[in-house]
Structures are given as structure tokens and as C-alpha cells.
Design a protein around this motif. Sequence first.
Motif, PDB file in Angstrom:
ATOM      1  N   GLN A   1      66.887  23.359 -37.380  1.00 39.70           N
ATOM      2  CA  GLN A   1      67.912  22.658 -36.579  1.00 39.70           C
ATOM      3  C   GLN A   1      67.736  22.913 -35.155  1.00 39.70           C
ATOM      4  OE1 GLN A   1      71.569  22.568 -38.701  1.00 39.70           O
ATOM      5  NE2 GLN A   1      72.523  23.190 -36.824  1.00 39.70           N
ATOM      6  N   ALA A   2      66.570  23.406 -34.640  1.00 36.60           N
ATOM      7  CA  ALA A   2      66.365  23.602 -33.005  1.00 36.60           C
ATOM      8  C   ALA A   2      65.361  22.292 -33.195  1.00 36.60           C
ATOM      9  CB  ALA A   2      65.837  24.576 -32.294  1.00 36.60           C
ATOM     10  N   MET A   3      64.874  22.803 -34.196  1.00 39.96           N
ATOM     11  CA  MET A   3      62.847  21.647 -34.533  1.00 39.96           C
ATOM     12  C   MET A   3      63.882  19.419 -34.529  1.00 39.96           C
ATOM     13  SD  MET A   3      60.374  22.329 -34.249  1.00 39.96           S
ATOM     14  CE  MET A   3      59.881  20.847 -34.783  1.00 39.96           C
ATOM     15  N   GLY A   4      65.346  19.547 -35.411  1.00 39.05           N
ATOM     16  CA  GLY A   4      65.661  18.743 -36.150  1.00 39.05           C
ATOM     17  C   GLY A   4      66.604  17.785 -34.164  1.00 39.05           C
ATOM     18  N   GLN A   5      67.107  19.480 -33.526  1.00 42.47           N
ATOM     19  CA  GLN A   5      67.700  18.342 -32.154  1.00 42.47           C
ATOM     20  C   GLN A   5      66.474  18.285 -31.548  1.00 42.47           C
ATOM     21  OE1 GLN A   5      70.250  22.480 -31.710  1.00 42.47           O
ATOM     22  NE2 GLN A   5      71.488  21.086 -31.999  1.00 42.47           N
ATOM     23  N   ALA A   6      65.635  18.040 -30.875  1.00 47.88           N
ATOM     24  CA  ALA A   6      64.637  18.424 -30.353  1.00 47.88           C
ATOM     25  C   ALA A   6      63.889  17.028 -30.818  1.00 47.88           C
ATOM     26  CB  ALA A   6      63.437  19.031 -30.085  1.00 47.88           C
ATOM     27  N   TRP A   7      63.755  17.007 -32.549  1.00 47.85           N
ATOM     28  CA  TRP A   7      63.816  15.215 -32.588  1.00 47.85           C
ATOM     29  C   TRP A   7      64.335  14.089 -32.606  1.00 47.85           C
ATOM     30  CZ3 TRP A   7      59.035  14.545 -36.070  1.00 47.85           C
ATOM     31  CH2 TRP A   7      59.414  12.697 -36.848  1.00 47.85           C
ATOM     32  N   ALA A   8      65.465  14.229 -32.930  1.00 45.75           N
ATOM     33  CA  ALA A   8      66.434  13.161 -32.504  1.00 45.75           C
ATOM     34  C   ALA A   8      66.153  13.272 -30.795  1.00 45.75           C
ATOM     35  CB  ALA A   8      67.832  13.690 -32.542  1.00 45.75           C
ATOM     36  N   SER A   9      65.879  13.449 -29.938  1.00 45.86           N
ATOM     37  CA  SER A   9      66.170  13.035 -28.448  1.00 45.86           C
ATOM     38  C   SER A   9      64.439  13.099 -28.197  1.00 45.86           C
ATOM     39  CB  SER A   9      66.110  14.267 -27.610  1.00 45.86           C
ATOM     40  OG  SER A   9      65.498  15.791 -27.772  1.00 45.86           O
ATOM     41  N   ALA A  10      63.424  12.965 -29.001  1.00 47.43           N
ATOM     42  CA  ALA A  10      62.234  13.175 -28.593  1.00 47.43           C
ATOM     43  C   ALA A  10      61.620  11.819 -29.004  1.00 47.43           C
ATOM     44  CB  ALA A  10      61.129  13.715 -29.549  1.00 47.43           C
ATOM     45  N   GLN A  11      61.720  10.578 -28.551  1.00 50.52           N
ATOM     46  CA  GLN A  11      60.903   9.627 -28.333  1.00 50.52           C
ATOM     47  C   GLN A  11      59.992   8.895 -27.944  1.00 50.52           C
ATOM     48  OE1 GLN A  11      63.234   6.981 -29.547  1.00 50.52           O
ATOM     49  NE2 GLN A  11      64.991   8.195 -29.600  1.00 50.52           N
ATOM     50  N   PRO A  12      58.858   8.800 -28.848  1.00 57.17           N
ATOM     51  CA  PRO A  12      57.283   8.554 -28.930  1.00 57.17           C
ATOM     52  C   PRO A  12      56.839   6.928 -28.118  1.00 57.17           C
ATOM     53  CG  PRO A  12      58.057   7.853 -31.221  1.00 57.17           C
ATOM     54  CD  PRO A  12      59.201   8.720 -30.341  1.00 57.17           C
ATOM     55  N   ASP A  13      56.181   7.120 -27.432  1.00 51.65           N
ATOM     56  CA  ASP A  13      55.376   5.953 -27.094  1.00 51.65           C
ATOM     57  C   ASP A  13      54.731   5.003 -27.723  1.00 51.65           C
ATOM     58  OD1 ASP A  13      54.884   8.256 -24.615  1.00 51.65           O
ATOM     59  OD2 ASP A  13      53.182   6.976 -24.894  1.00 51.65           O
ATOM     60  N   SER A  14      54.498   4.163 -27.437  1.00 50.04           N
ATOM     61  CA  SER A  14      53.133   3.658 -27.718  1.00 50.04           C
ATOM     62  C   SER A  14      51.898   4.223 -28.332  1.00 50.04           C
ATOM     63  CB  SER A  14      53.699   2.308 -27.323  1.00 50.04           C
ATOM     64  OG  SER A  14      53.364   1.341 -25.969  1.00 50.04           O
ATOM     65  N   ALA A  15      51.761   4.439 -26.219  1.00 47.02           N
ATOM     66  CA  ALA A  15      50.763   4.766 -25.904  1.00 47.02           C
ATOM     67  C   ALA A  15      49.979   5.780 -26.690  1.00 47.02           C
ATOM     68  CB  ALA A  15      50.366   5.035 -24.154  1.00 47.02           C
ATOM     69  N   THR A  16      50.860   7.064 -26.369  1.00 43.50           N
ATOM     70  CA  THR A  16      50.715   8.359 -27.331  1.00 43.50           C
ATOM     71  C   THR A  16      50.083   7.978 -28.605  1.00 43.50           C
ATOM     72  OG1 THR A  16      52.085   9.433 -26.096  1.00 43.50           O
ATOM     73  CG2 THR A  16      51.170  10.626 -28.338  1.00 43.50           C
ATOM     74  N   THR A  17      51.263   6.329 -29.904  1.00 40.44           N
ATOM     75  CA  THR A  17      50.943   6.017 -31.035  1.00 40.44           C
ATOM     76  C   THR A  17      49.758   6.374 -31.078  1.00 40.44           C
ATOM     77  OG1 THR A  17      52.770   6.042 -31.561  1.00 40.44           O
ATOM     78  CG2 THR A  17      51.435   5.453 -32.973  1.00 40.44           C
ATOM     79  N   SER A  18      48.552   4.795 -30.067  1.00 38.99           N
ATOM     80  CA  SER A  18      48.409   4.699 -30.305  1.00 38.99           C
ATOM     81  C   SER A  18      46.446   5.536 -30.566  1.00 38.99           C
ATOM     82  CB  SER A  18      47.526   3.289 -29.100  1.00 38.99           C
ATOM     83  OG  SER A  18      48.573   2.414 -29.209  1.00 38.99           O
ATOM     84  N   THR A  19      46.699   6.159 -29.372  1.00 42.80           N
ATOM     85  CA  THR A  19      45.887   7.578 -28.684  1.00 42.80           C
ATOM     86  C   THR A  19      45.513   8.073 -29.865  1.00 42.80           C
ATOM     87  OG1 THR A  19      46.407   7.563 -26.685  1.00 42.80           O
ATOM     88  CG2 THR A  19      45.181   9.439 -27.457  1.00 42.80           C
ATOM     89  N   ALA A  20      46.629   8.595 -30.691  1.00 40.32           N
ATOM     90  CA  ALA A  20      46.231   9.168 -32.353  1.00 40.32           C
ATOM     91  C   ALA A  20      45.937   8.791 -33.318  1.00 40.32           C
ATOM     92  CB  ALA A  20      48.382   9.614 -32.650  1.00 40.32           C
ATOM     93  N   GLY A  21      44.849   7.623 -32.302  1.00 42.57           N
ATOM     94  CA  GLY A  21      44.097   6.576 -33.802  1.00 42.57           C
ATOM     95  C   GLY A  21      44.775   6.268 -35.223  1.00 42.57           C
ATOM     96  N   THR A  22      46.078   5.082 -34.489  1.00 39.70           N
ATOM     97  CA  THR A  22      46.791   4.467 -35.559  1.00 39.70           C
ATOM     98  C   THR A  22      46.886   3.084 -34.455  1.00 39.70           C
ATOM     99  OG1 THR A  22      48.657   4.820 -35.182  1.00 39.70           O
ATOM    100  CG2 THR A  22      47.744   5.793 -37.264  1.00 39.70           C
TER     101      THR A  22
END
Length: 265
Positions: A113-134
Motif C-alpha cells: 500500500q505504501a508503494m502504491g501511494q508512492a507509485w501514484a505520485s512518482a512521475q517518470p521523466d523521459s530522460a530517465t526512461t531513455s537512459t534505461a535503454g529504450t
Amino acid sequence: MNAAQTIRDRIAEVTALRLHRTGDPALGAAVGRVKTLQAQRFRGTYADLMASPAFGPAARFFLEELYSDSDYSARDQQFGRIAGTLQSMFPQAVVATAVALAVLHAQTEALDQAMGQAWASAQPDSATTSTAGTAGVAGTASDAASDATRYVAAWRAVGDRAGRALQLQRVLSMGTDLARLTRTPGLRMMLRMMRAPAHAAGMGALQQFLEAGFDTFGQLARQRGGVEQFLATIEARERALMADLFDTERVACETQLLRTLGQAR
């Protein structure tokens, strides 16, 4: 506190968490996504064990009973309803295992539940997604990278290193307890004889869990050192995962998690 009260209290905690999610659909969806990713991560981390004739049944039991995104509400309702009867119908060693399961389940639900609450407020940015290799990859690959990014962000936002360590220790203890039960003379026959009365008393889910755990770890215990090797593998890989999620440089951690998710079968 006796066993029955402990079970009732832990199930009440889980029920309260579920009710909270029912009143907050966005949170419910976030927790559901977290649980799905965690089950996928488990399948990826233990793809080799899942494919192993020796360790596959134990790995699948852990996935289905401890790491799954399944809905355990029916089992929880049974646990809460028959907690008192449990002590009179099952041997003390079995009761202790049921209590341990309820305690572990409540802790896991609270962390999710704590993870879900944090997940809902975690907004990934495009730079991070790109760095992850995709970078430049559309569709599911990009979605998976986004999920990995958000999962790492949520994990670090929740923190609670001590709680995570305790959760792992409880999982390992559950495996040890189930293996110990298989060495109790006559217990397998007793469980078989109790199948009909347990179902009649509304304890079918608990009965199923005990029989599946008994048979799975009984099979593993027949292999010399099998239980110890299996649990040592779980402990080593889960501790390594936790170290990555807490301490590894963020992008490297996201990349490793994405790779693990891709190995799920």
C-alpha cells in the motif's frame, strides 16, 4: 496475545487497507500495478528455479502464495472467521505457521500500500526512461521502462530498509517452518484426514495452503540439502535486489530491474 487474536488482528489490518483502496480507485490501481510488477520481477529473478524440476514447485509455491498479485480476500475472510477454531483443530506447529502467514501477509499488504501511494505520485521523466535503454522504442518496451523507473522511485520514497529485511526473514522462516512440518510424524496423513472437516468448517483455503506447502517442501526435503539450497538462493538474490534498490545508482538500478522483468516467464 494468543494465536487466534493475532490472526484476527492481522486480518483486520489487511481488510482496513483493502477498504481504503476501495474508496480510492486510483490508489487501488496503483497498488495492483505494484503487485503485478513484483510478481513479474519474482518470475524474472527466479526463471532458472521455475524451470528446474528440483526447485520449480517450491519457486511456484512462493510465487503463488507469498509474492503473487492474486486476490487473497477469500482466504483472509476464512482466516478471520475461523481463527478460534484453528487452535482446536490443528496441531500447535500448524497453528504457528498459520499465525506466521497472517503476520507476513499483513506486513506485505502494508508495504504494498505504501508503494502504491508512492507509485501514484512518482512521475517518470523521459530522460530517465531513455537512459534505461529504450529511447525511441514505442509501445510495451517504453511502458516497461516507465514502470521500472516508477518502481525504483516508489521503493526509495517508501524506504523502510528494516521492514524489508524483516519481511524477507519472515518469508524465509515460512519456508523453514513448512520444511519442519514435513518431518512431523503422521502430519501428512492427519492433513489428509482433516480435508473434509476443514472444508466443512470453512477452512478450505488454509487447508489448501498447508497441503500445498507440505507436499512442495516435503518433495524438496527429500533431496539432500534441497531446502537449504533453495532458501539460501532466495535469501541471496532478495538481499542483492534490496541492496540495488536502496543503494545502486538510480539509472543502473532501473536498467537492471528492466532486464529482470524481461526475463519473466
